[in-house]
Design a protein around this motif. Structure first.
Motif, PDB file in Angstrom:
ATOM      1  N   PRO A 138     -11.372  -4.419  11.058  1.00 42.51           N
ATOM      2  CA  PRO A 138     -11.567  -3.329  11.832  1.00 42.51           C
ATOM      3  C   PRO A 138     -12.245  -2.053  11.231  1.00 42.51           C
ATOM      4  O   PRO A 138     -12.532  -2.392   9.994  1.00 42.51           O
ATOM      5  N   ASN A 139     -12.685  -1.431  12.063  1.00 43.39           N
ATOM      6  CA  ASN A 139     -13.692  -0.507  11.444  1.00 43.39           C
ATOM      7  C   ASN A 139     -13.161   0.591  10.413  1.00 43.39           C
ATOM      8  O   ASN A 139     -13.822   0.687   9.231  1.00 43.39           O
ATOM      9  N   GLU A 140     -12.067   1.088  10.818  1.00 45.34           N
ATOM     10  CA  GLU A 140     -11.135   2.049   9.944  1.00 45.34           C
ATOM     11  C   GLU A 140     -10.063   1.187   9.207  1.00 45.34           C
ATOM     12  O   GLU A 140      -9.340   0.512   9.944  1.00 45.34           O
ATOM     13  N   LYS A 141     -10.251   1.104   7.608  1.00 43.51           N
ATOM     14  CA  LYS A 141      -9.180   0.251   7.210  1.00 43.51           C
ATOM     15  C   LYS A 141      -7.986   1.124   6.858  1.00 43.51           C
ATOM     16  O   LYS A 141      -6.734   0.614   6.963  1.00 43.51           O
ATOM     17  N   GLY A 142      -8.384   2.195   6.379  1.00 41.00           N
ATOM     18  CA  GLY A 142      -6.989   3.187   6.069  1.00 41.00           C
ATOM     19  C   GLY A 142      -6.506   2.820   4.747  1.00 41.00           C
ATOM     20  O   GLY A 142      -7.248   2.296   3.839  1.00 41.00           O
ATOM     21  N   ASN A 143      -5.432   3.538   4.405  1.00 40.68           N
ATOM     22  CA  ASN A 143      -5.285   3.345   2.994  1.00 40.68           C
ATOM     23  C   ASN A 143      -4.142   2.189   2.546  1.00 40.68           C
ATOM     24  O   ASN A 143      -3.536   1.545   3.604  1.00 40.68           O
ATOM     25  N   CYS A 144      -4.296   1.633   1.456  1.00 39.55           N
ATOM     26  CA  CYS A 144      -3.325   0.319   0.929  1.00 39.55           C
ATOM     27  C   CYS A 144      -1.742   0.653   1.592  1.00 39.55           C
ATOM     28  O   CYS A 144      -1.252   1.896   1.222  1.00 39.55           O
ATOM     29  N   LEU A 145      -1.425  -0.281   2.279  1.00 38.76           N
ATOM     30  CA  LEU A 145       0.197  -0.020   2.514  1.00 38.76           C
ATOM     31  C   LEU A 145       1.035  -0.107   1.472  1.00 38.76           C
ATOM     32  O   LEU A 145       2.081   0.432   1.629  1.00 38.76           O
ATOM     33  N   MET A 146       0.452  -0.572   0.361  1.00 37.95           N
ATOM     34  CA  MET A 146       1.489  -0.681  -0.876  1.00 37.95           C
ATOM     35  C   MET A 146       1.312   0.514  -1.991  1.00 37.95           C
ATOM     36  O   MET A 146       2.140   1.378  -2.355  1.00 37.95           O
ATOM     37  N   SER A 147       0.147   0.773  -2.173  1.00 36.01           N
ATOM     38  CA  SER A 147      -0.321   1.699  -3.394  1.00 36.01           C
ATOM     39  C   SER A 147      -0.834   2.937  -2.609  1.00 36.01           C
ATOM     40  O   SER A 147      -0.833   4.090  -3.374  1.00 36.01           O
ATOM     41  N   GLY A 148      -1.194   3.034  -1.501  1.00 29.92           N
ATOM     42  CA  GLY A 148      -1.652   4.236  -0.979  1.00 29.92           C
ATOM     43  C   GLY A 148      -2.945   4.819  -1.161  1.00 29.92           C
ATOM     44  O   GLY A 148      -3.623   5.424  -0.617  1.00 29.92           O
ATOM     45  N   ASN A 149      -3.701   3.907  -2.006  1.00 28.33           N
ATOM     46  CA  ASN A 149      -5.257   3.970  -2.457  1.00 28.33           C
ATOM     47  C   ASN A 149      -6.087   3.468  -1.288  1.00 28.33           C
ATOM     48  O   ASN A 149      -5.549   2.768  -0.622  1.00 28.33           O
ATOM     49  N   PRO A 150      -7.196   4.072  -1.155  1.00 27.45           N
ATOM     50  CA  PRO A 150      -8.137   3.668   0.038  1.00 27.45           C
ATOM     51  C   PRO A 150      -8.384   2.242  -0.211  1.00 27.45           C
ATOM     52  O   PRO A 150      -8.424   1.458  -1.321  1.00 27.45           O
TER      53      PRO A 150
END
Lengths: 545, 545
Positions: free
Chosen positions: A522-534
């Motif tokens: 996807p164009n926008e990946k968001g933050n890691c579902l586990m760590s919250g990091n980009p």
């Protein structure tokens, strides 16, 4: 549930050595040789166990002959029943081995025919390496020993004598390939070296299942050596692309193509690419892999070339494989309660003709018409068969050939003969909806009609599989959402940039693994579902075969 | 000379287990793994031995690069040199194993392509049986144990554990085939059951030679079951007929087809049929066999069917095989001092195009013409390749592609481009005699010319081989004449009705065996050359591989 056999999958073996999460109620086990004289072929293999007494087996056989477990209630039982009833495969006498019967083997031949042409078009030559490999070879590449030593079949006796060095029955051929490449490659002029072999391989798997994971299986393994890392990367990508096109266009399986996580990559490889298919029970099947091996094996085996300046360098390599496991993928993608459903392009029989008569004086005309229709189709390159036996009723034949997954059925009765037309039924559209009356028998009309229908079915199967896949992939943004999706049996897709430890934690807690980082992002990946990091990428998690 | 390994040959094994009479000066041996890093490919394998020190091997390699031993003086050395130089095969790391390289494998693929179609046309289906066979299976048929136990590769360790029952790596599949047939066959409606598999087999041979006898080889093994002895006999004859036609029409090898003597027949079979080919050194090569197995295996494995009256009977069976040994037969039939000579129908490359230029400004025109000629031929279904490398001289290329056995060479130089014509040379007619100038480049003319020439070469190769064969078969009427013929290296054909003991005596005293009682018999047979009693048939005696 979720017995984890091994954490890191290795090399080509990743096809066969991922977790056996969500273990099934029955395993692929053959009765001991004492029981092997029983006519097992119509027995529901789903419930077969070595513990079952001879009498009980006989009794079950009588009851279950021809019966297929409902797919929605007992997917594994259904799978084994389809394999037994459609006579795709049978159990070999040695635990975990499989006899591939003519109908199952014909599907494998169709896979071979397609891929073999593609491999040759892209510059690969077939050849053959011996299957007996000195044990010491396996030990040369550290991760190779670690990965394969638990599952080796070892020859210790030859010609009646204990061997000085034990020999391994090929589990994969990187070691012997590199041993030979080292002798054949001198300079950059010998590169690229691009070969393939269609062979049997042996791995001592503990939990087996026909086609999906067997002690011995058939595959092709491609091996290439290149003068630069870029060329090797290009080759690895080219081959996963060929596999992807094959899956979509021939098998009507909408695989998701991507890169394996570090945990799931062959330890020595730069990268592992994979095609992941969603089966009817929504478990993932790794259906083919292509590895960029970097210089790992060339360093272990000293496979060097002199470049244009006379400098000696280690070659860059790839390996890639598709196996008889793919036949299992076809069964588990398209089948339904009635049995097998084959994509027209790979179906050994595309059209079954059922002549129908009641009175003897009708028989001659009906059979003559059936034969003439068969000839027209056969001449046009359509794979067609007549079932003209008088042992069985038309109704029985309808069910039988549906169970065998034939895409189209042509019925010809006395009235059809008079009206010079036929009745055509689609395997993928049940009942009256899939039935068309009054299609002209005239050769060119009929051939055009059948070809169109076969194309339509091919696309319909793919389309159905795409819908099923897409409705069972959930986009998740948190670990809770991931757990929820997995617990519902679905695939979870979400941004991931967490550690290997976190990845293993997901596996332990949910039974799901990262199947791949899909190429399509996807164009926008968001933050890691586990760590919250980009996160740079989304990953797909699922339980798998 | 004439070490006799075994007196009675068994089953399909007869292809590989006849005497090794007239042993050659060198054997097919690989250096131990310690030496395997050496670049051996250009080494004359003829003289290679494990006893040779590393330095000596290196030295020989330097001296012998590209050199082929003269065929007339050192047939075995010539054979091994051709295999090494034409890159047909190489030595595997395990003693007696062989790597089949792309060029050699392409010949095997051509053999497969032809036979596979014939097998399917005659109603056989391909399938796959596991290669691991319980040891106990081998023991079920008395002659099978006797024949195979000395040459088995045995797996004793699987998955890191000692196995309870040892497993044999398939040396041939009669036992496992019958184990499965017993489960699949219930009534006469299940018959005939006619299958084939293309697989690897493993036999622990002590004296090996590339293609001719290797520890592991590739073959097809057909297995059929029938409801009557007549049907089985018909099938066995049909398959030896397919092999015979293949040998004559595709491989241009004028085999002699016939029946094996009792001594040479598989102990359990009713009859063994064979095709026997005369190699360039006049030794016989058993190139294919077809067995009428009678009820031997069906009795050992209880393979029964209910006939139309419900009576249970054991099935009648056949098995038949052709292996990668046949590639050795092609090399040894047609090759000459310049190297390999391939029959056009099986040649992976039928036409090699050599563009010739001196000045750079000539290059473009010559290459364009070469490419255009290539396209014309390729489109017409001719297997064609251009050698446009600028690393080597045209002369070097001529020799190289002659050595590789390409039937036709097209030369295109600047003058040919101007005159729109090409020069064509036949591989089978050396020097100027085989060279034609001024053949038009025009597509349809050239294609027609090339096709004609390929057919002509195919027939010429067969005709040469027939003459050679016929001039080396001597009709004999006494044992003295037989001994004289054999001592001259020829085949002896004479009336035979003597005992098995007499047959063994001939073997011990002359190194020759009865290759077959040929189907083609003279009108007058005369009296047995040994016993003097009236003889019903003439037999052919020869030394063999």
């Amino acid at each position: 549930m979720g017995v984890i056999i091994r954490l890191s999958s290795l090399s080509l073996t990743t096809i066969f050595t991922t977790t056996t999460a969500a273990s099934t109620s029955a395993s692929f086990r053959t009765p001991s040789p004492l029981f092997t004289r029983l006519p097992l072929r119509r027995l529901s293999a789903a419930k077969l166990s070595t513990a079952v007494a001879t009498e009980e087996i006989e009794e079950r056989r009588e009851k279950k002959a021809g019966v297929i477990a409902p797919r929605s209630q007992d997917f594994n039982g259904w799978y084994l029943d389809v394999i037994a009833n459609a006579e795709l495969a049978d159990y070999g006498p040695v635990r975990g081995t499989m006899v591939i019967r003519p109908y199952g083997y014909a599907i494998w031949e169709a896979i071979q025919d397609y891929l073999n042409v593609k491999f040759k078009e892209t510059g690969h030559s077939n050849m053959y390496f011996p299957q007996l490999i000195p044990y010491s070879f396996i030990e040369k590449e550290a991760s190779h020993v670690e990965g394969f030593s638990p599952e080796l079949a070892v020859v210790t006796i030859g010609g009646g004598k204990e061997l000085e060095e034990k020999l391994v029955v090929r589990p994969t051929s990187e070691t012997i390939v590199n041993h030979m490449f080292t002798q054949w490659i001198q300079s950059y002029r010998d590169l690229p070296l691009m070969i393939n072999q269609w062979v049997n391989v042996t791995r001592w798997e503990m939990r087996t299942k026909p086609f999906v994971r067997t002690l011995e299986f058939l595959w092709q393994e491609g091996h290439t050596a290149h003068a630069s890392p870029e060329e090797a990367e290009k080759e690895a990508l080219q081959m996963i692309d060929i596999y992807t096109k094959f899956a979509y266009e021939q098998a009507a399986i909408p695989v998701i193509v991507g890169r394996k996580s570090k945990v799931e990559t062959f330890a020595g490889a730069a990268k592992t690419y994979t095609i992941e298919a969603m089966m009817g029970d929504r478990k993932a099947l790794q259906a083919g892999t292509s590895h960029n091996l970097g210089q790992n094996f060339s360093r272990a085996f000293g496979t060097q070339f002199a470049d244009e300046n006379g400098q000696r360098e280690h070659v860059w390599q790839t390996s890639w494989a598709i196996s008889t496991r793919f036949v299992g993928g076809i069964i588990m993608t398209h089948g339904d309660d009635a049995g097998l459903m084959l994509p027209p392009k790979l179906a050994p029989i595309q059209v079954i003709i059922i002549p129908i008569w009641k009175k003897t004086d009708e028989k001659t005309g009906v059979l003559a018409a059936a034969l003439s229709v068969k000839e027209s189709l056969h001449t046009a390159g359509i794979r067609v068969k007549i079932d003209d036996s008088d042992q069985k009723t038309p109704g029985w034949k309808f069910n039988f050939w549906e169970m065998k997954g034939i895409p189209l059925r042509i019925e010809i009765g006395p009235r059809d003969v008079s009206s010079e037309s036929v009745v055509i039924s689609r395997r993928d559209v049940p009942g009256k909806q899939g039935k068309v009356f009054g299609v002209s028998m005239e050769s060119s009309t009929l051939v055009a009609y059948i070809k169109d229908k076969l194309d339509e079915i091919q696309l319909a199967l793919l389309s159905t599989a795409v819908s099923f896949r897409d409705s069972n992939i959930v986009d998740v943004t948190s670990y809770d959402e991931l757990k929820e999706a997995i617990s519902q049996g679905k695939w979870a897709r979400g941004p991931w940039s967490a550690s290997d430890e976190d990845e293993l934690k997901v596996k332990e807690e949910t039974g799901a693994t990262i199947r791949c980082f899909p190429f399509e992002q996807p164009n926008e990946k968001g933050n890691c579902l586990m760590s919250g990091n980009p996160a740079d990428e989304v990953a797909i998690f699922a339980k798998s075969y």
